[in-house]
Design a protein around this motif. Structure first.
Motif, PDB file in Angstrom:
ATOM      1  N   ALA A   1       0.833  -1.199   0.000  1.00  0.00           N
ATOM      2  CA  ALA A   1       0.000   0.000   0.000  1.00  0.00           C
ATOM      3  C   ALA A   1       0.871   1.253   0.000  1.00  0.00           C
ATOM      4  CB  ALA A   1      -0.931  -0.004   1.209  1.00  0.00           C
ATOM      5  N   ARG A   2       1.927   1.234   0.783  1.00  0.00           N
ATOM      6  CA  ARG A   2       2.852   2.379   0.781  1.00  0.00           C
ATOM      7  C   ARG A   2       3.495   2.564  -0.581  1.00  0.00           C
ATOM      8  NH1 ARG A   2       5.796   1.399   6.655  1.00  0.00           N
ATOM      9  NH2 ARG A   2       4.373   2.712   7.881  1.00  0.00           N
ATOM     10  N   ALA A   3       3.883   1.458  -1.210  1.00  0.00           N
ATOM     11  CA  ALA A   3       4.510   1.550  -2.535  1.00  0.00           C
ATOM     12  C   ALA A   3       3.529   2.132  -3.558  1.00  0.00           C
ATOM     13  CB  ALA A   3       4.996   0.175  -2.973  1.00  0.00           C
ATOM     14  N   LEU A   4       2.276   1.696  -3.491  1.00  0.00           N
ATOM     15  CA  LEU A   4       1.264   2.247  -4.397  1.00  0.00           C
ATOM     16  C   LEU A   4       1.052   3.730  -4.151  1.00  0.00           C
ATOM     17  CD1 LEU A   4      -1.492  -0.513  -4.617  1.00  0.00           C
ATOM     18  CD2 LEU A   4      -0.175   0.434  -6.505  1.00  0.00           C
ATOM     19  N   ASN A   5       0.951   4.102  -2.896  1.00  0.00           N
ATOM     20  CA  ASN A   5       0.790   5.520  -2.575  1.00  0.00           C
ATOM     21  C   ASN A   5       1.958   6.346  -3.109  1.00  0.00           C
ATOM     22  OD1 ASN A   5      -1.711   5.671  -1.281  1.00  0.00           O
ATOM     23  ND2 ASN A   5      -0.848   5.118   0.714  1.00  0.00           N
ATOM     24  N   GLU A   6       3.157   5.836  -2.924  1.00  0.00           N
ATOM     25  CA  GLU A   6       4.332   6.561  -3.412  1.00  0.00           C
ATOM     26  C   GLU A   6       4.320   6.684  -4.924  1.00  0.00           C
ATOM     27  OE1 GLU A   6       7.618   4.407  -1.843  1.00  0.00           O
ATOM     28  OE2 GLU A   6       7.257   5.054   0.241  1.00  0.00           O
ATOM     29  N   GLY A   7       3.898   5.603  -5.615  1.00  0.00           N
ATOM     30  CA  GLY A   7       3.828   5.657  -7.076  1.00  0.00           C
ATOM     31  C   GLY A   7       2.813   6.663  -7.579  1.00  0.00           C
ATOM     32  N   LEU A   8       1.668   6.722  -6.930  1.00  0.00           N
ATOM     33  CA  LEU A   8       0.636   7.681  -7.336  1.00  0.00           C
ATOM     34  C   LEU A   8       1.038   9.106  -6.989  1.00  0.00           C
ATOM     35  CD1 LEU A   8      -2.569   5.724  -6.248  1.00  0.00           C
ATOM     36  CD2 LEU A   8      -1.787   6.143  -8.584  1.00  0.00           C
ATOM     37  N   ARG A   9       1.621   9.301  -5.802  1.00  0.00           N
ATOM     38  CA  ARG A   9       1.985  10.656  -5.370  1.00  0.00           C
ATOM     39  C   ARG A   9       3.173  11.210  -6.137  1.00  0.00           C
ATOM     40  NH1 ARG A   9       1.533   8.799   0.790  1.00  0.00           N
ATOM     41  NH2 ARG A   9      -0.692   9.185   1.172  1.00  0.00           N
ATOM     42  N   ALA A  10       3.917  10.338  -6.809  1.00  0.00           N
ATOM     43  CA  ALA A  10       5.008  10.829  -7.647  1.00  0.00           C
ATOM     44  C   ALA A  10       4.471  11.561  -8.876  1.00  0.00           C
ATOM     45  CB  ALA A  10       5.899   9.657  -8.086  1.00  0.00           C
ATOM     46  N   CYS A  11       3.197  11.306  -9.199  1.00  0.00           N
ATOM     47  CA  CYS A  11       2.619  11.872 -10.418  1.00  0.00           C
ATOM     48  C   CYS A  11       1.411  12.767 -10.132  1.00  0.00           C
ATOM     49  CB  CYS A  11       2.193  10.756 -11.366  1.00  0.00           C
ATOM     50  SG  CYS A  11       3.491   9.544 -11.703  1.00  0.00           S
ATOM     51  N   PHE A  12       0.752  12.564  -9.006  1.00  0.00           N
ATOM     52  CA  PHE A  12      -0.440  13.329  -8.647  1.00  0.00           C
ATOM     53  C   PHE A  12      -0.332  13.783  -7.192  1.00  0.00           C
ATOM     54  CE2 PHE A  12      -1.828  10.692 -12.142  1.00  0.00           C
ATOM     55  CZ  PHE A  12      -2.731  11.484 -12.843  1.00  0.00           C
ATOM     56  N   GLU A  13      -0.909  14.934  -6.900  1.00  0.00           N
ATOM     57  CA  GLU A  13      -1.008  15.381  -5.517  1.00  0.00           C
ATOM     58  C   GLU A  13      -2.087  14.561  -4.809  1.00  0.00           C
ATOM     59  OE1 GLU A  13       0.967  17.611  -4.117  1.00  0.00           O
ATOM     60  OE2 GLU A  13       2.031  17.975  -6.008  1.00  0.00           O
ATOM     61  N   GLU A  14      -2.009  14.497  -3.474  1.00  0.00           N
ATOM     62  CA  GLU A  14      -2.982  13.719  -2.713  1.00  0.00           C
ATOM     63  C   GLU A  14      -4.411  14.179  -2.982  1.00  0.00           C
ATOM     64  OE1 GLU A  14      -4.794  10.995  -0.523  1.00  0.00           O
ATOM     65  OE2 GLU A  14      -2.616  10.973  -0.765  1.00  0.00           O
ATOM     66  N   HIS A  15      -4.618  15.485  -3.160  1.00  0.00           N
ATOM     67  CA  HIS A  15      -5.984  15.966  -3.391  1.00  0.00           C
ATOM     68  C   HIS A  15      -6.521  15.578  -4.770  1.00  0.00           C
ATOM     69  CE1 HIS A  15      -3.722  19.307  -5.346  1.00  0.00           C
ATOM     70  NE2 HIS A  15      -4.796  19.382  -6.121  1.00  0.00           N
ATOM     71  N   GLN A  16      -5.664  15.013  -5.618  1.00  0.00           N
ATOM     72  CA  GLN A  16      -6.097  14.564  -6.940  1.00  0.00           C
ATOM     73  C   GLN A  16      -6.389  13.059  -6.969  1.00  0.00           C
ATOM     74  OE1 GLN A  16      -2.415  16.346  -8.873  1.00  0.00           O
ATOM     75  NE2 GLN A  16      -3.955  16.896 -10.406  1.00  0.00           N
ATOM     76  N   ILE A  17      -6.075  12.345  -5.903  1.00  0.00           N
ATOM     77  CA  ILE A  17      -6.177  10.888  -5.880  1.00  0.00           C
ATOM     78  C   ILE A  17      -7.466  10.468  -5.177  1.00  0.00           C
ATOM     79  CG2 ILE A  17      -5.068   8.730  -5.188  1.00  0.00           C
ATOM     80  CD1 ILE A  17      -2.401  10.324  -5.069  1.00  0.00           C
ATOM     81  N   TYR A  18      -8.273   9.661  -5.841  1.00  0.00           N
ATOM     82  CA  TYR A  18      -9.557   9.207  -5.322  1.00  0.00           C
ATOM     83  C   TYR A  18      -9.531   7.683  -5.203  1.00  0.00           C
ATOM     84  CZ  TYR A  18     -11.308  13.910  -6.172  1.00  0.00           C
ATOM     85  OH  TYR A  18     -11.497  15.268  -6.133  1.00  0.00           O
ATOM     86  N   ARG A  19      -9.370   7.205  -3.982  1.00  0.00           N
ATOM     87  CA  ARG A  19      -9.363   5.753  -3.714  1.00  0.00           C
ATOM     88  C   ARG A  19     -10.801   5.356  -3.409  1.00  0.00           C
ATOM     89  NH1 ARG A  19      -5.441   8.463  -1.328  1.00  0.00           N
ATOM     90  NH2 ARG A  19      -3.267   7.997  -1.855  1.00  0.00           N
ATOM     91  N   ILE A  20     -11.406   4.644  -4.322  1.00  0.00           N
ATOM     92  CA  ILE A  20     -12.851   4.440  -4.260  1.00  0.00           C
ATOM     93  C   ILE A  20     -13.199   3.202  -3.432  1.00  0.00           C
ATOM     94  CG2 ILE A  20     -13.061   3.054  -6.370  1.00  0.00           C
ATOM     95  CD1 ILE A  20     -15.539   4.768  -7.077  1.00  0.00           C
TER      96      ILE A  20
END
Length: 483
Positions: free
Chosen positions: A157-176
């Protein structure tokens, strides 16, 4: 009664995995319903994307077939559906290579909201996010939506978060999590924080215990390969049930804003005590007459993966100290049923002669199949012959209360429109996901280290005997599944 529909801004929604089962059953039908009620502006576009080679017309036909199969008929649907299909386009993209990304860039507009919905396996999340970033498609106003499972443990989960945050800000990420889009789940917050009746009683002083049940009558047919690597703990408890627990147990947020709500949910997860092995019951359904067992479905005769789990959970804070939360979920149970039951303490004294023990009130928030809220109360039996007491339920079914003509929105409808609006209230934040995994990981690790085996239970039952004993030893009983 007609619900008020607020249109959203024009948008381009790119649906990766557009030919998959989730897209056909839930996402595209949900978008059609939002178009049908006038929430989708004329300028909105939905761009399907997958490795499958097809043109826009073939994608429109595929979408038309899916909507006709998975949505009920409605007046003038043919005309409305034709108008909806005009807003669809399709671009073939191989997310693991350079193929198709420039074609996708050509069809996206620069002056509208961009949303990228990743209806694909989690192993592709970071790759797609990276490609969107590298190709300049991830603008500052873009949003990216990812489906569960979000990791299989804390490290992933941390690795996924890091991968997404490398390209998008947290306010742009929607974990449904589609459970958070259910009408009744949101009504739980309204019930607590928009009424003065319950919140003063919503604590350990007045609440004896809370039961959260998500029961399914179906097995894992067709999902065996995935499910045997996941199990009920990873598939349901870590996300759905923990989220329901958070909304039930959290403190009132200072404001109804995304971060204020999610801050309080994280506090609940961080307050969860470690769960002792004696407070967990695991189960795996056996074969019934003429049917297959769990192990038959997964093709693994020695599988130790659980299809059922029940847990006694403690929230170590001032509000809930001494009030246990009992979580329960499983496959092939007696009925399909999801509910949150808040069981209040028994009256401390009875003034009525010849009346035995009075039971506490029970507030039940039903998530499925019939969304609504009931409150068990004690009243006098009508008629002469002395005072006799009986229990009745004050029942509010949404269908009855709001009118049979009001169609309840599917969770995906609401959540996708929240993405376009930029509202993250009903989506999980990265630290929330990681906190849940940090609590779950030691439980799973203990099973693996000790070789723990799930107990067998009969299909169509309420689960294994061990789950019943989990409650009985505390002098309590599970609520009956299926009525």
């Amino acid at each position: 009664m007609v619900s008020r529909v607020i249109p959203v801004d024009p948008f381009d929604l790119v649906l990766f995995g557009a030919t998959g089962d989730l897209a056909k059953r839930k996402i595209l039908p949900g978008l059609f319903h939002r178009f049908e009620v006038g929430q989708m502006p004329p300028e909105a576009r939905i761009i399907g994307s997958a490795r499958t080679e097809m043109d826009a017309e073939a994608f429109r036909q595929s979408t038309k077939d899916a909507i006709e199969e998975f949505t009920p008929d409605s007046p003038n649907r043919a005309k409305t559906l034709a108008a909806f299909l005009e807003r669809l386009d399709y671009v073939t993209v191989d997310v693991s290579s350079d193929q198709g990304w420039q074609d996708l860039a050509q069809v996206l507009r620069p002056d509208v909201v961009r949303a990228f919905y990743l209806s694909v396996g989690p192993s592709l999340f970071a790759d797609i996010a990276g490609r969107l970033h590298e190709c300049g498609l991830a603008t500052p106003d873009s949003r990216i939506v990812v489906e569960k499972p979000f990791g299989r443990d804390l490290a992933s989960a941390r690795a996924l978060n890091e991968g997404l945050r490398a390209c998008f800000e947290e306010h742009q990420i929607y974990r449904i999590d589609h459970y958070l889009g259910k009408e009744t789940v949101q009504n739980l917050m309204a019930l607590r924080f928009a009424n003065s009746l319950f919140e003063p009683l919503w604590n350990a002083t007045h609440v004896d215990h809370v039961q959260i049940t998500v029961a399914e009558s179906i097995g894992i047919d067709g999902r065996g390969a995935y499910y045997d690597q996941s199990g009920a703990m990873r598939d349901m408890v870590q996300n759905h049930l923990v989220q329901l627990l958070c909304l039930t147990a959290m403190e009132p947020p200072s404001k109804f804003t995304p971060n204020a709500v999610r801050d309080e949910k994280v506090k609940v997860i961080e307050a969860l005590d470690p769960v002792e092995p004696a407070d967990i019951a695991r189960g795996q359904y056996r074969a019934d007459t003429g049917g297959d067992s769990y192990r038959d479905h997964v093709g693994n005769s020695s599988s130790s993966t659980e299809s059922f789990i029940a847990m006694k959970v403690s929230v170590a804070n001032w509000r809930w100290s001494g009030t246990p939360f009992y979580l329960r979920t499983g496959k092939r149970l007696r009925a399909r049923e999801s509910e949150i039951a808040v069981v209040f303490r028994d009256p401390p004294h009875t003034i009525f002669p010849n009346v035995g023990r009075l039971r506490g009130n029970v507030l039940v928030i039903r998530l499925q199949p019939d969304e609504g809220i009931t409150l068990r109360t004690t009243i006098k039996d009508p008629g002469p012959g002395g005072l006799r007491l009986s229990e009745v339920s004050l029942d509010m079914s949404f269908a009855d209360a709001l009118g049979a003509d009001v169609r309840q929105q599917d969770a995906y409808e609401r959540l996708v429109m929240d993405v376009i609006r930029g509202d993250q209230t009903l989506f999980m934040r990265g630290d929330e996901v990681e906190a849940a995994w940090a609590w779950v990981d030691p439980i799973i690790r203990n099973w693996e280290e000790t070789g723990d085996q799930p107990a067998a239970y009969d299909p169509g039952s309420s689960g294994p005997e061990e789950a019943l004993m989990l409650m009985h030893r505390d002098g309590r009983r599970w609520r009956h599944i299926g009525g």
